[in-house]
Write an enzyme that holds these catalytic residues in place. Structure first.
Site, short mmCIF file in Angstrom:
data_model
loop_
_atom_site.label_atom_id
_atom_site.label_comp_id
_atom_site.label_asym_id
_atom_site.label_seq_id
_atom_site.Cartn_x
_atom_site.Cartn_y
_atom_site.Cartn_z
N LYS A 14 -25.43 2.83 0.98
CA LYS A 14 -26.67 2.91 1.75
C LYS A 14 -26.93 4.33 2.24
O LYS A 14 -28.04 4.86 2.11
CB LYS A 14 -26.60 1.94 2.93
CG LYS A 14 -27.90 1.87 3.74
CD LYS A 14 -27.78 0.92 4.91
CE LYS A 14 -27.65 -0.51 4.47
NZ LYS A 14 -27.69 -1.45 5.61
N GLU A 58 -15.09 6.55 0.06
CA GLU A 58 -14.51 6.12 -1.21
C GLU A 58 -15.55 6.16 -2.33
O GLU A 58 -15.27 6.64 -3.44
CB GLU A 58 -13.95 4.69 -1.08
CG GLU A 58 -12.83 4.55 -0.07
CD GLU A 58 -13.33 4.10 1.30
OE1 GLU A 58 -12.52 3.52 2.04
OE2 GLU A 58 -14.52 4.36 1.61
N GLY A 89 -23.53 -5.74 4.36
CA GLY A 89 -22.92 -5.48 3.05
C GLY A 89 -22.40 -6.73 2.37
O GLY A 89 -22.61 -6.94 1.18
N ARG A 90 -21.72 -7.60 3.13
CA ARG A 90 -21.12 -8.79 2.52
C ARG A 90 -22.15 -9.88 2.24
O ARG A 90 -21.82 -10.92 1.67
CB ARG A 90 -20.00 -9.32 3.40
CG ARG A 90 -20.40 -9.62 4.83
CD ARG A 90 -19.16 -9.81 5.71
NE ARG A 90 -19.49 -9.94 7.12
CZ ARG A 90 -19.67 -8.92 7.96
NH1 ARG A 90 -19.61 -7.68 7.52
NH2 ARG A 90 -19.93 -9.14 9.23
N GLU A 142 -14.35 -10.87 7.28
CA GLU A 142 -15.04 -9.75 7.91
C GLU A 142 -16.12 -10.27 8.86
O GLU A 142 -16.44 -9.62 9.85
CB GLU A 142 -15.66 -8.83 6.85
CG GLU A 142 -16.11 -7.48 7.41
CD GLU A 142 -16.46 -6.47 6.34
OE1 GLU A 142 -15.58 -5.66 5.98
OE2 GLU A 142 -17.61 -6.50 5.85
N HIS A 150 0.75 -24.08 -10.78
CA HIS A 150 2.07 -23.61 -11.20
C HIS A 150 2.51 -22.40 -10.38
O HIS A 150 3.38 -21.65 -10.80
CB HIS A 150 2.05 -23.28 -12.70
CG HIS A 150 1.75 -24.47 -13.54
ND1 HIS A 150 2.74 -25.26 -14.09
CD2 HIS A 150 0.58 -25.05 -13.90
CE1 HIS A 150 2.19 -26.25 -14.78
NE2 HIS A 150 0.88 -26.15 -14.67
N LYS A 187 -10.77 4.11 9.24
CA LYS A 187 -11.55 5.10 8.49
C LYS A 187 -11.64 6.42 9.26
O LYS A 187 -11.55 7.50 8.68
CB LYS A 187 -12.95 4.56 8.19
CG LYS A 187 -12.94 3.35 7.28
CD LYS A 187 -14.28 3.05 6.65
CE LYS A 187 -15.42 2.91 7.59
NZ LYS A 187 -16.65 2.40 6.96
#
Length: 548
Positions: free
Chosen positions: A210, A216, A272-273, A358, A389, A509
């Protein structure tokens, strides 16, 4: 936003649930089904072509009535209306929460600060449609005149998890002439492996940030830019034909070398999510085409409307959310296993981890006081039958109670003989085994020796939901994601927390920004952290080769 000043645990509905829990806590699902032969038919709900069987939960009709009372007493309906109205229910950031506007039809009107945002949403969708059509048809050419055959999405968090999940989920519908990769981790291996076998002349990067400053994402984007230019002779003009941006920062986008006409906008009222139906979904549209993308939006919208209008006792997201509260806060469960019996949904549990944890991993209420109960259970899972399994042993015979959501489809997208019947048989068998188990008498009745019998006992009484639909389509994926989005909303509203901020990701961060130059400094420079961090920094410098 709450109806009274009472804390959640002081409310009459909560106290009624506490008393009820003490009465039924030891009731076994064997007994509940024996007492009510029609329980499986009656404890089910259906909406938007999704069938929810919640009969294998440790609840009675009284439990459900009391849970609905809790939702009503905590003002859930008012909170739902406030979200759909565009009220600024993200209090700590003073923002509206309007992912529902991203999939609203063109004729809808949803206001933020007095302005209808729906036309802006559809303007961006139109722009995405035009661009994706040009890329998919080969009309959009790279710098050397060759068509694009590879698309790499660079983002992190919601700018990565949603697109990755949607691409994997809808791979059946994707254009197989295009290769899609997703880069999120700042670990250099992520980008190196994503680009290793690709031709820069045929590669398009979608950079999703944004602000166009996310550490990152922009680190990866600049390294991708270097990779491209190294492969195309160093001409910076090439960047404009091989990079597009999902951003709002036109100045930074232009500085990077991207033509701002190829910048796709989204808004502060999109978390964001919750953003996979915004321009963040550009890579999804490139993969599956605009028609399938719009079908996915329609699926989201159908579930949005169901959540907005359906009575709580028949409202699928509300039921899921209430059952989650029942286990997290009364049975003290700490996790939820999401188990999709559909290989295309292999990334769905990872996507839900951000959506749920979050959103609701919060320890204070909207007014800043500490919550009086547990919030935000841990979500995890793997596709069936693989998980059977692996970790199902713990779910069946371990000491922890783990509610499970099974997700399955009546039709396979890739039918191969008996495969799908075997897959669905496992879904139904696992939920049955979890609910009813096998008693010691049953084990002995099979002729098992006494010394071995205790090891073969299944206590049962392990709760689960089963979500069943016809087949995995773009429309159905939209419904399924929206189902969980609104389940998260339901829980956050009842817990009276802000499900739409994420301050918990900030501190690390900030500290990382301080430490980065310390890792790059000469070895003699002083570090001023705690003794553990100081030692780790010095040891890293030595490993890196910067220390004598």
């Amino acid at each position: 936003m709450t109806t009274t000043a009472l804390s959640l645990t002081e409310r009459a509905a909560w106290k009624s649930l506490e008393a009820h829990y003490e009465k039924i806590r030891d009731l076994h699902l064997r007994q509940l089904f024996a007492d009510d032969p029609t329980r499986g038919e009656r404890m089910a709900a259906e909406a938007c072509s999704l069938y929810l069987d919640y009969s294998k939960n440790r609840v009675t009709h009284e439990t459900l009535k009391l849970l609905v009372n809790l939702a009503e007493e905590t003002g859930l309906r008012a909170r739902i209306d406030a979200m759909f109205r565009g009220d600024k229910i993200n209090l700590t950031e003073d923002r509206a929460v309007l992912h529902v506007a991203l999939r609203a039809p063109k004729e809808a009107s949803i206001l933020v600060d007095g302005e209808n945002v729906v036309p802006h949403v559809h303007a961006v969708l139109d722009k995405m449609t035009d661009f994706s059509t040009r890329v998919r048809s080969g009309d959009w050419k790279g710098h050397t005149g060759r068509r694009i055959r590879n698309v790499i999405n660079i983002g992190i968090g919601g700018s990565d998890l949603g697109p990755v999940m949607a691409y994997e989920a809808l791979k059946f519908y994707s254009d197989r002439a295009l290769t899609f990769r997703f880069v999120s981790n700042v670990d250099d291996t992520d980008l190196a492996e994503a680009t290793r076998d690709l031709d820069p002349a045929e590669t398009l990067f979608v950079v999703a940030s944004k602000t166009f400053t996310t550490l990152e994402t922009m680190t990866n984007a600049h390294s991708a830019r270097d990779w491209l230019l190294n492969g195309l002779g160093g001409d910076a003009v090439a960047v404009a034909r091989h990079f597009v941006a999902v951003s709002t920062n036109a100045a930074k986008v232009a500085e990077f070398g991207i033509d701002t006409s190829n910048m796709f906008e989204f808004w502060d009222w999109v978390g964001g999510r919750y953003s996979m139906t915004s321009a963040i979904g550009l890579s999804t549209m490139l993969a599956i085409g605009s028609d399938h993308f719009y079908a996915m939006l329609d699926g989201f919208h159908q579930m949005d409307e169901h959540f907005r209008t359906a009575p709580f006792e028949r409202n699928l997201p509300v039921l899921l959310g209430l059952l989650g509260i029942w286990y997290a806060d009364f049975f003290a469960t700490q996790t939820v296993a999401v188990l999709p019996y559909e290989q295309y949904l292999k990334r769905f549990p990872a996507y839900l981890q951000q959506l749920t944890m979050e959103s609701n991993g919060k320890h204070v209420t909207l007014d800043g006081t500490r919550v009086g109960c547990d919030t935000g259970p841990i979500y995890w899972g793997e596709p069936g039958t693989n998980g059977q399994h692996s970790f199902y042993q713990l779910i069946h015979q371990g000491t922890r109670l783990i509610p499970c959501d099974f997700i399955a489809f009546g039709q396979s997208l890739n039918p191969l003989g008996r495969h799908h019947d075997m897959l669905l048989a496992n879904v139904f068998a696992q939920s049955e085994a979890l609910a009813f188990g096998k008693t010691l008498d049953q084990v002995r009745g099979e002729g098992t020796p006494d010394w071995l019998a205790p090891h073969r006992v299944f206590e049962g009484n392990r709760p689960s939901n089963t979500i069943l639909a016809e087949r995995l389509t773009p429309e159905m994926l939209g419904k399924l994601v929206a189902l969980y989005e609104h389940s998260v909303f339901t829980q956050g509203a009842i817990w009276n927390i802000d499900s739409f901020d994420q301050w918990g990701v900030e501190l690390g961060k900030v500290l990382a920004q301080r430490i980065i130059p310390e890792l790059e400094d000469m070895p003699e420079s002083e570090v001023k952290h705690d003794s553990s961090t100081n030692c780790l920094i010095r040891r890293y410098r030595k490993l890196k080769g910067t220390s004598r």
